[in-house]
Design a protein around this motif. Structure first.
Motif, PDB file in Angstrom:
ATOM      1  N   GLN A 167       0.810  -1.212   0.000  1.00 43.62           N
ATOM      2  CA  GLN A 167       0.000   0.000   0.000  1.00 43.62           C
ATOM      3  C   GLN A 167       0.846   1.266   0.000  1.00 43.62           C
ATOM      4  OE1 GLN A 167      -3.251  -0.277  -0.449  1.00 43.62           O
ATOM      5  NE2 GLN A 167      -3.024  -2.486  -0.392  1.00 43.62           N
ATOM      6  N   ALA A 168       2.159   1.088   0.060  1.00 47.20           N
ATOM      7  CA  ALA A 168       3.100   2.205   0.056  1.00 47.20           C
ATOM      8  C   ALA A 168       4.404   1.720  -0.566  1.00 47.20           C
ATOM      9  CB  ALA A 168       3.359   2.700   1.482  1.00 47.20           C
ATOM     10  N   VAL A 169       5.192   2.660  -1.037  1.00 48.16           N
ATOM     11  CA  VAL A 169       6.532   2.359  -1.540  1.00 48.16           C
ATOM     12  C   VAL A 169       7.532   3.110  -0.690  1.00 48.16           C
ATOM     13  CG1 VAL A 169       5.805   1.887  -3.911  1.00 48.16           C
ATOM     14  CG2 VAL A 169       6.425   4.213  -3.255  1.00 48.16           C
ATOM     15  N   VAL A 170       8.746   2.615  -0.688  1.00 49.93           N
ATOM     16  CA  VAL A 170       9.822   3.332  -0.004  1.00 49.93           C
ATOM     17  C   VAL A 170      10.132   4.564  -0.835  1.00 49.93           C
ATOM     18  CG1 VAL A 170      12.216   3.226   0.776  1.00 49.93           C
ATOM     19  CG2 VAL A 170      10.742   1.204   0.966  1.00 49.93           C
ATOM     20  N   TYR A 171      10.310   5.693  -0.168  1.00 49.05           N
ATOM     21  CA  TYR A 171      10.592   6.958  -0.843  1.00 49.05           C
ATOM     22  C   TYR A 171      12.082   7.241  -0.689  1.00 49.05           C
ATOM     23  CZ  TYR A 171       9.041  11.600  -2.520  1.00 49.05           C
ATOM     24  OH  TYR A 171       8.802  12.747  -3.256  1.00 49.05           O
ATOM     25  N   PRO A 172      12.912   6.763  -1.638  1.00 50.70           N
ATOM     26  CA  PRO A 172      14.370   6.847  -1.477  1.00 50.70           C
ATOM     27  C   PRO A 172      14.885   8.259  -1.207  1.00 50.70           C
ATOM     28  CG  PRO A 172      13.798   5.592  -3.439  1.00 50.70           C
ATOM     29  CD  PRO A 172      12.531   6.176  -2.910  1.00 50.70           C
ATOM     30  N   LYS A 173      14.213   9.252  -1.741  1.00 50.20           N
ATOM     31  CA  LYS A 173      14.642  10.638  -1.538  1.00 50.20           C
ATOM     32  C   LYS A 173      14.626  11.005  -0.053  1.00 50.20           C
ATOM     33  CE  LYS A 173      13.463  15.325  -3.055  1.00 50.20           C
ATOM     34  NZ  LYS A 173      12.587  16.121  -3.922  1.00 50.20           N
ATOM     35  N   TYR A 174      13.721  10.386   0.709  1.00 53.86           N
ATOM     36  CA  TYR A 174      13.572  10.709   2.129  1.00 53.86           C
ATOM     37  C   TYR A 174      13.769   9.507   3.042  1.00 53.86           C
ATOM     38  CZ  TYR A 174      11.628  14.986   0.230  1.00 53.86           C
ATOM     39  OH  TYR A 174      11.452  16.158  -0.462  1.00 53.86           O
ATOM     40  N   CYS A 175      14.329   8.424   2.515  1.00 54.40           N
ATOM     41  CA  CYS A 175      14.545   7.222   3.327  1.00 54.40           C
ATOM     42  C   CYS A 175      15.979   6.753   3.143  1.00 54.40           C
ATOM     43  CB  CYS A 175      13.559   6.121   2.933  1.00 54.40           C
ATOM     44  SG  CYS A 175      13.555   4.736   4.088  1.00 54.40           S
ATOM     45  N   PRO A 176      16.829   7.077   4.100  1.00 50.25           N
ATOM     46  CA  PRO A 176      18.234   6.680   3.980  1.00 50.25           C
ATOM     47  C   PRO A 176      18.379   5.171   3.814  1.00 50.25           C
ATOM     48  CG  PRO A 176      17.898   8.125   5.881  1.00 50.25           C
ATOM     49  CD  PRO A 176      16.544   7.773   5.352  1.00 50.25           C
ATOM     50  N   SER A 177      19.437   4.760   3.154  1.00 49.82           N
ATOM     51  CA  SER A 177      19.670   3.334   2.915  1.00 49.82           C
ATOM     52  C   SER A 177      19.857   2.563   4.222  1.00 49.82           C
ATOM     53  CB  SER A 177      20.877   3.136   2.000  1.00 49.82           C
ATOM     54  OG  SER A 177      22.030   3.705   2.595  1.00 49.82           O
ATOM     55  N   SER A 178      20.122   3.259   5.315  1.00 45.12           N
ATOM     56  CA  SER A 178      20.272   2.585   6.612  1.00 45.12           C
ATOM     57  C   SER A 178      18.949   2.000   7.112  1.00 45.12           C
ATOM     58  CB  SER A 178      20.838   3.559   7.657  1.00 45.12           C
ATOM     59  OG  SER A 178      19.973   4.666   7.817  1.00 45.12           O
ATOM     60  N   PHE A 179      17.821   2.410   6.526  1.00 45.05           N
ATOM     61  CA  PHE A 179      16.510   1.878   6.901  1.00 45.05           C
ATOM     62  C   PHE A 179      16.238   0.628   6.066  1.00 45.05           C
ATOM     63  CE2 PHE A 179      16.377   6.029   8.650  1.00 45.05           C
ATOM     64  CZ  PHE A 179      15.458   6.000   9.689  1.00 45.05           C
ATOM     65  N   THR A 180      17.130  -0.348   6.179  1.00 45.03           N
ATOM     66  CA  THR A 180      17.105  -1.530   5.320  1.00 45.03           C
ATOM     67  C   THR A 180      15.807  -2.317   5.427  1.00 45.03           C
ATOM     68  OG1 THR A 180      18.229  -2.806   7.033  1.00 45.03           O
ATOM     69  CG2 THR A 180      19.608  -1.808   5.317  1.00 45.03           C
ATOM     70  N   GLU A 181      15.164  -2.322   6.592  1.00 41.68           N
ATOM     71  CA  GLU A 181      13.941  -3.114   6.747  1.00 41.68           C
ATOM     72  C   GLU A 181      12.823  -2.606   5.844  1.00 41.68           C
ATOM     73  OE1 GLU A 181      13.792   0.111   9.859  1.00 41.68           O
ATOM     74  OE2 GLU A 181      15.336  -1.195   9.049  1.00 41.68           O
ATOM     75  N   TYR A 182      12.826  -1.316   5.510  1.00 38.72           N
ATOM     76  CA  TYR A 182      11.820  -0.782   4.590  1.00 38.72           C
ATOM     77  C   TYR A 182      12.056  -1.313   3.177  1.00 38.72           C
ATOM     78  CZ  TYR A 182       9.958   2.509   8.012  1.00 38.72           C
ATOM     79  OH  TYR A 182       9.349   3.059   9.104  1.00 38.72           O
ATOM     80  N   TYR A 183      13.309  -1.304   2.756  1.00 37.60           N
ATOM     81  CA  TYR A 183      13.642  -1.780   1.421  1.00 37.60           C
ATOM     82  C   TYR A 183      13.376  -3.287   1.286  1.00 37.60           C
ATOM     83  CZ  TYR A 183      15.617   2.825   0.632  1.00 37.60           C
ATOM     84  OH  TYR A 183      15.766   4.169   0.488  1.00 37.60           O
ATOM     85  N   ARG A 184      13.666  -4.045   2.336  1.00 38.63           N
ATOM     86  CA  ARG A 184      13.354  -5.481   2.324  1.00 38.63           C
ATOM     87  C   ARG A 184      11.849  -5.701   2.241  1.00 38.63           C
ATOM     88  NH1 ARG A 184      17.616  -6.081   6.196  1.00 38.63           N
ATOM     89  NH2 ARG A 184      16.085  -5.941   7.857  1.00 38.63           N
ATOM     90  N   ALA A 185      11.085  -4.908   2.999  1.00 36.94           N
ATOM     91  CA  ALA A 185       9.621  -5.040   2.991  1.00 36.94           C
ATOM     92  C   ALA A 185       9.065  -4.765   1.599  1.00 36.94           C
ATOM     93  CB  ALA A 185       8.996  -4.096   4.013  1.00 36.94           C
ATOM     94  N   GLU A 186       9.609  -3.763   0.903  1.00 37.28           N
ATOM     95  CA  GLU A 186       9.129  -3.465  -0.445  1.00 37.28           C
ATOM     96  C   GLU A 186       9.465  -4.603  -1.408  1.00 37.28           C
ATOM     97  OE1 GLU A 186      10.250  -0.436  -3.889  1.00 37.28           O
ATOM     98  OE2 GLU A 186       9.258   0.571  -2.196  1.00 37.28           O
ATOM     99  N   ASP A 187      10.664  -5.143  -1.297  1.00 39.45           N
ATOM    100  CA  ASP A 187      11.032  -6.278  -2.157  1.00 39.45           C
ATOM    101  C   ASP A 187      10.083  -7.455  -1.937  1.00 39.45           C
ATOM    102  OD1 ASP A 187      13.157  -4.898  -3.288  1.00 39.45           O
ATOM    103  OD2 ASP A 187      14.679  -5.801  -1.966  1.00 39.45           O
ATOM    104  N   GLN A 188       9.756  -7.723  -0.686  1.00 41.02           N
ATOM    105  CA  GLN A 188       8.847  -8.831  -0.376  1.00 41.02           C
ATOM    106  C   GLN A 188       7.445  -8.555  -0.922  1.00 41.02           C
ATOM    107  OE1 GLN A 188       9.296  -9.023   3.877  1.00 41.02           O
ATOM    108  NE2 GLN A 188      11.116 -10.319   3.748  1.00 41.02           N
ATOM    109  N   ALA A 189       6.978  -7.314  -0.799  1.00 36.79           N
ATOM    110  CA  ALA A 189       5.642  -6.966  -1.314  1.00 36.79           C
ATOM    111  C   ALA A 189       5.603  -7.125  -2.832  1.00 36.79           C
ATOM    112  CB  ALA A 189       5.279  -5.531  -0.913  1.00 36.79           C
ATOM    113  N   ARG A 190       6.654  -6.692  -3.511  1.00 31.61           N
ATOM    114  CA  ARG A 190       6.718  -6.836  -4.980  1.00 31.61           C
ATOM    115  C   ARG A 190       6.700  -8.303  -5.378  1.00 31.61           C
ATOM    116  NH1 ARG A 190       9.966  -2.464  -8.226  1.00 31.61           N
ATOM    117  NH2 ARG A 190       9.855  -0.685  -6.839  1.00 31.61           N
ATOM    118  N   GLN A 191       7.574  -9.089  -4.731  1.00 27.53           N
ATOM    119  CA  GLN A 191       7.667 -10.518  -5.055  1.00 27.53           C
ATOM    120  C   GLN A 191       6.366 -11.247  -4.745  1.00 27.53           C
ATOM    121  OE1 GLN A 191      11.162 -11.911  -2.983  1.00 27.53           O
ATOM    122  NE2 GLN A 191      12.519 -10.628  -4.203  1.00 27.53           N
ATOM    123  N   GLY A 192       5.676 -10.829  -3.681  1.00 32.39           N
ATOM    124  CA  GLY A 192       4.433 -11.479  -3.291  1.00 32.39           C
ATOM    125  C   GLY A 192       3.213 -10.973  -4.032  1.00 32.39           C
TER     126      GLY A 192
END
Length: 167
Positions: free
Chosen positions: A120-145
């Protein structure tokens, strides 16, 4: 010695719990109540008598005109946060519109990440530092699922791209 042990005993569980739900530092505001959910990434809350407009940290959701995903995203957040829900905010900054930019915690759940996990949301890279890895993992899982907006190809256009094209 007594005060050191007491401090650890009192803050230890809170600190461990915080590691579970909070991505990184920020000012914690407890005992907040949801007043309303405007869209998938904006809500109003009252914290200690102060009325706040809150923008969810690290994520972006489809605009209301991005059919059908805008309404679905808003309704999903409303289902997670009915009016009157007790929440905790971890405020990271304030945006140019004066909103508190925060992670929203209900119980032990980080609702920002739940929005991403649910597609229902995407990670907003412009405002989400790469250190917030759990957000990026969650998006990958949502895409794959194929969750939420990832369930159909071609309709999951990024909100910032949609805004740019429709101004």
């Amino acid at each position: 010695m007594f005060w050191s042990v007491a401090a650890i005993a009192l803050t230890g569980p809170w600190m461990l719990k915080g590691c579970d739900v909070v991505s990184a530092g920020g000012v914690v505001m407890e005992d907040c109540t949801v007043s309303s959910v405007y869209d998938g990434d904006t809500l109003r809350a009252e914290c200690g008598g102060e009325k706040l407009k809150v923008r969810l940290h690290c994520i972006d959701t489809p605009e209301m005109g991005q059919k059908p995903w805008g309404r679905e995203s808003r309704d999903y957040l409303r289902s997670l946060l009915p009016r009157g829900s007790q929440i905790q905010l971890v405020v990271h900054t304030r945006d140019k519109y004066g909103r508190q930019v925060a992670e929203v915690i209900r119980g032990s759940k980080n609702l920002n990440r739940l929005m991403v996990q649910g597609g229902q949301a995407v990670v907003y890279p412009k405002y989400c530092p790469s250190s917030f890895t759990e957000y990026y993992r969650a998006e990958d899982q949502a895409r794959q699922g194929g969750n939420g907006m990832w369930s159909k190809s071609g309709l999951q256009q990024m909100p910032w791209e949609w805004r740019h094209r429709n101004r």
